[in-house]
Design a protein around this motif. Sequence first.
Motif, PDB file in Angstrom:
ATOM      1  N   TYR A  23      51.457  57.872 -10.579  1.00  0.00           N
ATOM      2  CA  TYR A  23      51.841  56.542  -9.744  1.00  0.00           C
ATOM      3  C   TYR A  23      50.642  56.054  -9.526  1.00  0.00           C
ATOM      4  O   TYR A  23      49.710  56.306  -8.580  1.00  0.00           O
ATOM      5  N   MET A  24      50.472  54.712  -9.746  1.00  0.00           N
ATOM      6  CA  MET A  24      49.455  53.824  -9.519  1.00  0.00           C
ATOM      7  C   MET A  24      49.626  53.135  -7.986  1.00  0.00           C
ATOM      8  O   MET A  24      50.620  52.425  -7.753  1.00  0.00           O
ATOM      9  N   ASP A  25      48.517  53.383  -7.225  1.00  0.00           N
ATOM     10  CA  ASP A  25      48.714  52.845  -5.844  1.00  0.00           C
ATOM     11  C   ASP A  25      48.981  51.303  -5.766  1.00  0.00           C
ATOM     12  O   ASP A  25      48.104  50.533  -6.570  1.00  0.00           O
ATOM     13  N   GLY A  26      49.871  50.891  -4.970  1.00  0.00           N
ATOM     14  CA  GLY A  26      50.088  49.313  -4.967  1.00  0.00           C
ATOM     15  C   GLY A  26      49.952  48.945  -3.452  1.00  0.00           C
ATOM     16  O   GLY A  26      50.835  47.889  -3.377  1.00  0.00           O
ATOM     17  N   GLY A  27      49.058  49.598  -2.624  1.00  0.00           N
ATOM     18  CA  GLY A  27      48.923  48.947  -1.246  1.00  0.00           C
ATOM     19  C   GLY A  27      50.207  49.107  -0.445  1.00  0.00           C
ATOM     20  O   GLY A  27      50.926  50.035  -0.566  1.00  0.00           O
ATOM     21  N   ASN A  28      50.326  48.433   0.448  1.00  0.00           N
ATOM     22  CA  ASN A  28      51.549  48.453   1.289  1.00  0.00           C
ATOM     23  C   ASN A  28      52.169  47.221   1.531  1.00  0.00           C
ATOM     24  O   ASN A  28      51.775  46.124   1.023  1.00  0.00           O
ATOM     25  N   SER A  29      53.281  46.980   2.479  1.00  0.00           N
ATOM     26  CA  SER A  29      54.216  45.978   2.236  1.00  0.00           C
ATOM     27  C   SER A  29      53.687  44.625   2.959  1.00  0.00           C
ATOM     28  O   SER A  29      54.154  43.675   2.769  1.00  0.00           O
ATOM     29  N   THR A  30      52.409  44.741   3.501  1.00  0.00           N
ATOM     30  CA  THR A  30      52.164  43.361   4.310  1.00  0.00           C
ATOM     31  C   THR A  30      50.636  43.201   3.550  1.00  0.00           C
ATOM     32  O   THR A  30      50.148  42.332   4.379  1.00  0.00           O
ATOM     33  N   GLY A  66      55.080  55.045 -12.332  1.00  0.00           N
ATOM     34  CA  GLY A  66      55.489  54.150 -11.548  1.00  0.00           C
ATOM     35  C   GLY A  66      54.312  53.593 -10.606  1.00  0.00           C
ATOM     36  O   GLY A  66      53.060  53.912 -10.902  1.00  0.00           O
ATOM     37  N   LEU A  67      54.622  53.329  -9.393  1.00  0.00           N
ATOM     38  CA  LEU A  67      53.595  52.823  -8.426  1.00  0.00           C
ATOM     39  C   LEU A  67      53.996  53.619  -7.023  1.00  0.00           C
ATOM     40  O   LEU A  67      55.147  54.121  -6.818  1.00  0.00           O
ATOM     41  N   ALA A  68      52.772  53.607  -6.176  1.00  0.00           N
ATOM     42  CA  ALA A  68      53.075  54.568  -4.870  1.00  0.00           C
ATOM     43  C   ALA A  68      52.587  53.183  -3.653  1.00  0.00           C
ATOM     44  O   ALA A  68      52.202  52.389  -3.911  1.00  0.00           O
ATOM     45  N   ILE A  69      53.417  53.357  -2.830  1.00  0.00           N
ATOM     46  CA  ILE A  69      53.686  52.174  -1.827  1.00  0.00           C
ATOM     47  C   ILE A  69      53.166  53.230  -0.359  1.00  0.00           C
ATOM     48  O   ILE A  69      53.585  54.198  -0.013  1.00  0.00           O
ATOM     49  N   ASN A  70      52.391  52.579   0.544  1.00  0.00           N
ATOM     50  CA  ASN A  70      52.140  52.776   2.048  1.00  0.00           C
ATOM     51  C   ASN A  70      51.397  53.972   2.034  1.00  0.00           C
ATOM     52  O   ASN A  70      51.165  54.613   3.035  1.00  0.00           O
ATOM     53  N   VAL A  71      50.325  54.402   1.074  1.00  0.00           N
ATOM     54  CA  VAL A  71      49.699  55.256   1.201  1.00  0.00           C
ATOM     55  C   VAL A  71      48.541  55.288   2.326  1.00  0.00           C
ATOM     56  O   VAL A  71      47.729  54.322   2.615  1.00  0.00           O
ATOM     57  N   SER A  72      48.541  56.392   3.254  1.00  0.00           N
ATOM     58  CA  SER A  72      47.845  56.517   4.394  1.00  0.00           C
ATOM     59  C   SER A  72      48.035  55.263   5.400  1.00  0.00           C
ATOM     60  O   SER A  72      47.374  54.974   6.254  1.00  0.00           O
ATOM     61  N   ASN A  73      49.401  54.558   5.130  1.00  0.00           N
ATOM     62  CA  ASN A  73      49.640  53.624   6.196  1.00  0.00           C
ATOM     63  C   ASN A  73      50.990  54.106   7.044  1.00  0.00           C
ATOM     64  O   ASN A  73      51.310  55.210   6.952  1.00  0.00           O
ATOM     65  N   TYR A  74      51.438  53.006   7.858  1.00  0.00           N
ATOM     66  CA  TYR A  74      52.381  53.479   8.807  1.00  0.00           C
ATOM     67  C   TYR A  74      53.618  52.474   8.536  1.00  0.00           C
ATOM     68  O   TYR A  74      54.643  52.533   9.495  1.00  0.00           O
ATOM     69  N   LYS A  75      53.866  51.696   7.538  1.00  0.00           N
ATOM     70  CA  LYS A  75      55.121  50.835   7.343  1.00  0.00           C
ATOM     71  C   LYS A  75      56.202  51.596   7.308  1.00  0.00           C
ATOM     72  O   LYS A  75      56.178  52.554   6.906  1.00  0.00           O
ATOM     73  N   LYS A  90      58.394  38.924 -14.988  1.00  0.00           N
ATOM     74  CA  LYS A  90      56.983  38.263 -15.538  1.00  0.00           C
ATOM     75  C   LYS A  90      56.569  39.116 -16.833  1.00  0.00           C
ATOM     76  O   LYS A  90      56.006  38.693 -17.819  1.00  0.00           O
ATOM     77  N   TYR A  91      56.823  40.396 -16.887  1.00  0.00           N
ATOM     78  CA  TYR A  91      56.469  41.092 -17.896  1.00  0.00           C
ATOM     79  C   TYR A  91      57.622  41.952 -18.897  1.00  0.00           C
ATOM     80  O   TYR A  91      57.371  42.493 -19.760  1.00  0.00           O
ATOM     81  N   GLY A  92      58.834  41.900 -18.288  1.00  0.00           N
ATOM     82  CA  GLY A  92      60.031  42.428 -18.905  1.00  0.00           C
ATOM     83  C   GLY A  92      60.329  43.979 -18.802  1.00  0.00           C
ATOM     84  O   GLY A  92      61.128  44.715 -19.502  1.00  0.00           O
ATOM     85  N   TYR A  93      59.565  44.592 -17.722  1.00  0.00           N
ATOM     86  CA  TYR A  93      59.972  45.911 -17.444  1.00  0.00           C
ATOM     87  C   TYR A  93      59.912  46.347 -15.860  1.00  0.00           C
ATOM     88  O   TYR A  93      59.341  45.500 -15.293  1.00  0.00           O
ATOM     89  N   THR A  94      60.693  47.297 -15.437  1.00  0.00           N
ATOM     90  CA  THR A  94      60.687  47.549 -13.931  1.00  0.00           C
ATOM     91  C   THR A  94      60.073  48.963 -14.032  1.00  0.00           C
ATOM     92  O   THR A  94      59.876  49.561 -15.142  1.00  0.00           O
ATOM     93  N   LYS A  95      59.771  49.274 -12.843  1.00  0.00           N
ATOM     94  CA  LYS A  95      58.823  50.667 -12.360  1.00  0.00           C
ATOM     95  C   LYS A  95      59.472  51.250 -11.202  1.00  0.00           C
ATOM     96  O   LYS A  95      59.614  50.676 -10.178  1.00  0.00           O
ATOM     97  N   PRO A  96      59.779  52.639 -11.159  1.00  0.00           N
ATOM     98  CA  PRO A  96      60.216  53.251  -9.799  1.00  0.00           C
ATOM     99  C   PRO A  96      58.873  53.268  -9.252  1.00  0.00           C
ATOM    100  O   PRO A  96      57.765  53.121  -9.426  1.00  0.00           O
ATOM    101  N   PHE A  97      59.233  53.751  -7.793  1.00  0.00           N
ATOM    102  CA  PHE A  97      57.869  53.740  -6.762  1.00  0.00           C
ATOM    103  C   PHE A  97      58.187  54.827  -5.999  1.00  0.00           C
ATOM    104  O   PHE A  97      59.310  55.304  -5.763  1.00  0.00           O
ATOM    105  N   VAL A  98      57.254  55.474  -5.498  1.00  0.00           N
ATOM    106  CA  VAL A  98      57.237  56.624  -4.350  1.00  0.00           C
ATOM    107  C   VAL A  98      56.573  55.845  -2.935  1.00  0.00           C
ATOM    108  O   VAL A  98      55.693  55.066  -2.970  1.00  0.00           O
TER     109      VAL A  98
END
Length: 318
Positions: free
Chosen positions: A182-189, A210-219, A238-246
């Motif tokens: 999972y590629m890191d994708g930052g956090n929600s804000t 897929g992608l990773a959300i909220n790593v080392s954060n508190y959201k 935009k690109y025609g595919y979806t990805k799951p996330f953790v």
Amino acid sequence: MRIKTLGLLAASLLALVATPAQAADGNPLEKTNGFYVDPDANHAVWAGTHPGDTANKIKAAISTKAGARWFDKWRGDITKAVNDYTYAADVVDKLPILVAYNIPGRDCGGHSTGGAGDPRAYRDWISNFAGAIGGKPAVVIIEPDALAQLDCMPASERQTRLDLLKFAAEQFAAKAPNTWAYMDGGNSTWIPAATMADRLNAVGVKSIRGLAINVSNYKTTTDSANYGKAVSAALSSKYGYTKPFVVDTSRNGNGPKGEEWCNPAGRKLGTPSQIGGGAEMLLWVKVPGDSDGKCGIAPDVEAGKFDPNLALRLISGT
């Protein structure tokens, strides 16, 4: 008979050739029975060498729970370090969670500054990382903050960062067929979902899980899940595919405290690592009790070092 024998031989060879392609779709959840608990996590080592009530609380609330092990140059020979860890998990039929954290220019000079000395060193390191996992089941989080921090880098270095992350994705896709990366994708804000989708696509997230959300954060898990869904929707439009996330839930039990992120008070342990829960998986990615840096309620504790006071406050939510 000779023609028939040759035909059977050809069919057998085709089956062998097809095996790697089939393995590339390997689901590590189906090949294991639960997540691996790191016996040598900082909190576990501390609790094992400091017997008493505090250690007992930390053991019960944290050290018995599955979480990630982070890998950087401090692990020494990366091939040996990753192979030993994933092998230990494989022996007991558990799924290990690993974090690759060695991108050059890491943390833009902040508390966790460091990383590989140059792009070539990083390519060698991440290639050996993926190769050391090989066919063993694993979950890997690729380079926390690396994409979200793209804007703090000199403009002349940004493309190199993107190229290295794409290379990392390609290595796990090619060399670790039973790993969900999972590629890191930052956090929600932090970064708008549409912008993060562009960045993820540029670094080849399509080739990994897929992608990773909220790593080392508190959201909160809800906010993080909504952000993950928005990023996936942007990838689709935009690109025609979806990805799951953790989602990293290691410290989000009380949600955030404004935008303070560096050892803030009043944070709490979140849902332990599990399948589902609003994302593909909820994972303890950040190691509970490990400092973010010399800041907040741990002004004298370096980034990555364990502090029992931090751990106790995450347990109590104070």
